[in-house]
Design an enzyme around this catalytic site. Structure first.
Site, PDB file in Angstrom:
ATOM      1  N   GLN A   1       8.657 -13.031 -17.920  1.00 34.73           N
ATOM      2  CA  GLN A   1       7.434 -13.051 -17.122  1.00 34.73           C
ATOM      3  C   GLN A   1       7.710 -12.577 -15.706  1.00 34.73           C
ATOM      4  OE1 GLN A   1       6.431 -16.784 -15.541  1.00 34.73           O
ATOM      5  NE2 GLN A   1       4.244 -16.557 -15.825  1.00 34.73           N
ATOM      6  N   GLY A   2       7.074 -11.501 -15.282  1.00 36.13           N
ATOM      7  CA  GLY A   2       7.263 -10.988 -13.924  1.00 36.13           C
ATOM      8  C   GLY A   2       6.058 -11.270 -13.060  1.00 36.13           C
TER       9      GLY A   2
ATOM     10  N   SER B   1       6.313 -14.046 -10.053  1.00 37.65           N
ATOM     11  CA  SER B   1       6.765 -14.404  -8.701  1.00 37.65           C
ATOM     12  C   SER B   1       7.532 -13.260  -8.049  1.00 37.65           C
ATOM     13  CB  SER B   1       7.693 -15.618  -8.757  1.00 37.65           C
ATOM     14  OG  SER B   1       7.023 -16.727  -9.278  1.00 37.65           O
TER      15      SER B   1
ATOM     16  N   GLU C   1       0.786 -22.305 -20.257  1.00 36.66           N
ATOM     17  CA  GLU C   1       2.113 -22.832 -19.964  1.00 36.66           C
ATOM     18  C   GLU C   1       2.070 -24.343 -19.746  1.00 36.66           C
ATOM     19  OE1 GLU C   1       3.877 -21.502 -16.290  1.00 36.66           O
ATOM     20  OE2 GLU C   1       5.909 -21.864 -17.017  1.00 36.66           O
TER      21      GLU C   1
ATOM     22  N   GLU D   1       3.229 -29.695  -4.465  1.00 38.85           N
ATOM     23  CA  GLU D   1       2.230 -29.520  -3.405  1.00 38.85           C
ATOM     24  C   GLU D   1       1.020 -28.737  -3.920  1.00 38.85           C
ATOM     25  OE1 GLU D   1       5.488 -29.244  -3.027  1.00 38.85           O
ATOM     26  OE2 GLU D   1       5.833 -30.878  -1.603  1.00 38.85           O
TER      27      GLU D   1
END
Lengths: 339, 378
Positions: free
Chosen positions: B123-124, B126, B241, B361
């Site tokens: 998975q690309g 970030s 996910e 967060e």
């Protein structure tokens, strides 16, 4: 697998919610809390609805439903912070139903179920029960001392009224002076169900404190923005939700085990009471922090909830004692260590 | 309220349990290449028995399992300490995205090799400067010759060195608002314009990689959804996910707690009141995590989407797993920092739990804004 209430249970919840919102407006609740008293008319209405006997066997004048239905009522009574002797009476009902003989059940359960001759439960340590809810108006007081319990009728016990921080509930010190009748059955099973009922009340209290804090955080502005737009406040609210929902899951589960899987109830009840006691305190305290100065005033209703939450946490075993019991039941056995 | 399994669910569990007892290959070999090969074979075994792509519809080679059956599967796999699968990202994200947004040709081409682990997916999303603020990503794709030329850098890419396909989000319209100018590509990793470099993490191992792209080529037929729709397509995969993981993680935490209690006993600390308090608390929190996950599941089955409590398990899990491994270190006393088989790795690895798959967060922001309805924070 369905972790949700049935249609009938949903209906009980809705009816209880609407009834309490209608009968216990904030002004009325405050009037009772400030006077430290209950309203007989309100109690009679609850009794007519059949609430006090909801989980009591039909043979003894109850509705024959279960712990889950009681959990539903207790959560709503906590949300409304109802000043009533409902919880103490239910606790006595559970103790007598689980641990009493047929004759004892026949003698006391109908009065508890109808609400006409109420009961209560106290935990004895060193010969007296220091904090017993509603002992001053109970017809029968169940005193739990370790693994045994005895029932004392009004007049045979020494009852001395006490002031606590929680003025929405009346408390007394009770000593039986060795009197009373043994309840020979499963005392712990009764006590566990009473703990679950108390934990359910804490879920309702937490829910109110969360909703009230969130509403305030949306409306109160400082530095030209609602305070809820600041992460320090928003994340505190998210934490309050996490703990409220966690307590709710633990309590519903515990109620379900009491009706369906009683072997699991000792562990589930202690989990629920420990989690809900911590959550009830932390969520109400957090709500006060979100409210800022106004939350510290007598004028705001929050303090009644905060004080009830704290007091509930100390009744029927503290979070600390329940955590220890969880450790024991989950596999850290003292007996095994000493053996 | 009924927390027992239906006869069908019970039958599913019993069959799976029995199958796992016979076929679970047990402890993974050490060494990254051996381990990956092992996981690939394990996935193939699962696929042959019909246990890969559990949630996928039957017409695409899946099992069409209910949410409960998926939960049972994750619980049983964790309970029997079965190894991980090689192509997790293809199974939980890639396949479901192609099924939801792909063309008939894409479904035909991509789905079966995902299930059998013949083709591994990564998975690309970030980038070094786009972590939580994913939509700010800078990797750009320029139209060229029946396809797109892609240039930029991706990071935290699990299994990039083993992968054939990368689910890649890149900016195709630099003038559009940041959520609108993105496109979702399936990029062939086996080409000159793609360089993979392992990223060594604080545990010393390399689960993740960096990918550097210099005019890497993706043909038009490998765009998923329309150009400019990449954000919406990507969001589907992120939701996939989080949904599947709660049950496996709840059981994994319970198993780790069992190990922790063994450690307490080995050290003769069963009666230590402070240890009892901390273990008791962790047990309560682990159970609450499991119960929240079940409540979330019920709500999802009823309303089609996860309820408010569905957003809590990932946050809870990271808190619990970190606290649990910290307690294990406390119990080991002065020799805690010495490297052992069980705890030092877990202790260090747990630091990533509150970052990977959505930082705590960001999860709190999501709960505050979307569940509690508090004002947006930016």
């Amino acid at each position: 697998m369905n972790f949700d209430f049935t249609d009938d249970q949903q209906a009980i919840k809705r009816t209880a919610h609407d009834f309490l919102a209608d009968r216990l407006k904030p002004d009325k609740r405050r009037e009772l809390a400030e006077a430290g008293s209950y309203d007989d008319g309100f109690w009679n209405e609850i009794a007519e609805l059949g609430w006090p006997g909801i989980f009591i066997e039909e043979d003894h004048g109850g509705q024959g439903l279960g712990a889950v239905e009681l959990v539903i009522l207790q959560e709503e009574l906590g949300y409304a912070l109802a000043p009533t002797p409902f919880f103490s009476n239910a606790a006595a009902g559970f103790l007598i139903q689980q641990a009493g003989s047929d004759e004892q059940k026949e003698r006391w359960l109908p009065g508890i179920a109808s609400g006409e001759a109420r009961g209560t439960v106290g935990v004895v340590s060193n010969g007296e029960a220091v904090l017993v809810p509603d002992a001053d108006s109970a017809a029968v007081i169940v005193l739990v001392d370790g693994e045994s319990a005895s029932a004392v009728e009004a007049g045979s016990a020494e009852v001395e009224s006490r002031d606590t921080i929680d003025s929405t509930r009346r408390f007394s010190r009770v000593s039986a002076n060795g009197g009373g009748e043994q309840l020979g059955g499963d005392v712990q099973a009764g006590l566990d169900r009473a703990e679950i009922a108390l934990a359910a009340e804490l879920v309702g209290i937490s829910q109110w404190a969360l909703e009230t804090a969130v509403a305030y955080a949306k409306e109160r502005k400082q530095f030209d923005r609602p305070i809820g737009a600041y992460q320090a406040v928003a994340h505190r609210c998210a934490q309050m939700m996490l703990e409220t929902e966690g307590a709710r899951s633990a309590v519903y589960y515990a109620g379900w085990t009491a009706d369906n899987e009683p072997d699991t109830t000792p562990l589930a009840a202690s989990m629920a009471k420990a989690y809900a006691a911590d959550a009830g305190w932390r969520v109400t305290a957090s709500s006060l922090q979100v409210h800022g100065g106004i939350g510290f005033t007598w004028e705001h209703d929050l303090h009644f909830f905060l004080k009830r939450a704290r007091t509930d946490g100390h009744l029927l075993g503290s979070a600390r004692s329940h955590r220890d019991r969880v450790a024991e039941l989950a596999g850290l056995s003292r007996a095994a260590a000493t053996a | 309220m009924d927390l027992t399994l239906s006869p069908q669910e019970q039958a599913f569990r019993d069959e799976l349990r029995e199958w796992l007892e016979k076929n679970n290959p047990g402890q993974e070999p050490s060494g990254e290449q051996d381990m990956f090969k092992f996981r690939r074979e394990w996935q193939k075994t699962l696929h042959d028995a019909g246990y890969a792509g559990l949630s996928w519809p039957k017409e695409y080679g899946g099992r069409g399992a209910t949410l409960i059956e998926q939960a049972i599967f994750n619980e049983e796999m964790a309970r029997q300490k079965a190894p991980g699968l090689a192509n997790v990202l293809g199974l939980v994200m890639g396949g479901p995205v192609v099924i939801a947004h792909g063309t008939p040709e894409q479904k035909e081409r991509f789905l079966t090799p995902i299930l059998s682990a013949e083709e591994i997916w990564c998975q690309g999303f970030s980038e070094p400067e786009s972590g939580s603020d994913l939509a700010s990503l800078k990797t750009r794709a320029v139209k060229s010759n029946g396809g797109w030329n892609i240039t930029g850098q991706k990071v935290w890419t699990t299994y990039a060195h083993e992968a054939k396909w990368c689910m890649l989000v890149a900016r195709t319209d630099p003038d559009a608002p940041k959520h609108k100018g993105l496109t979702y590509f399936l990029m062939d990793m086996e080409q000159e314009g793609v360089q993979v470099r392992p990223l060594v993490q604080i545990t010393g191992e390399s689960e993740f990689n960096e990918i550097f792209m210099e005019d890497a080529y993706v043909p038009d037929e490998n765009v998923v959804g329309e150009p400019g729709q990449g954000w919406n397509v990507a969001i589907t995969t992120l939701m996939n996910e989080r949904a599947g993981l709660a049950f496996g993680s709840a059981v994994a935490v319970k198993l780790a707690l069992g190990d922790l209690m063994d450690l307490v006993r080995e050290r003769g600390l069963e009666e230590d009141p402070i240890i009892r308090q901390r273990v008791g608390q962790l047990y309560i929190e682990a159970e609450t995590l499991r119960l929240n996950a079940y409540r979330g599941l019920t709500s999802q089955m009823k309303h089609g989407i996860p309820g408010p409590e569905g957003s809590l398990p990932k946050w809870q899990w990271s808190d619990i797993n970190q606290a649990l491994t910290e307690l294990a270190m406390d119990i080991r006393g002065p020799e805690a920092p010495t490297v052992d088989e069980r705890w030092t790795y877990r202790f260090l690895r747990a630091r990533a739990n509150s970052i990977e798959g959505g930082t705590t967060e960001i999860l709190k922001n999501i709960i505050a804004e979307r569940v509690l309805g508090l004002p947006r924070m930016r």
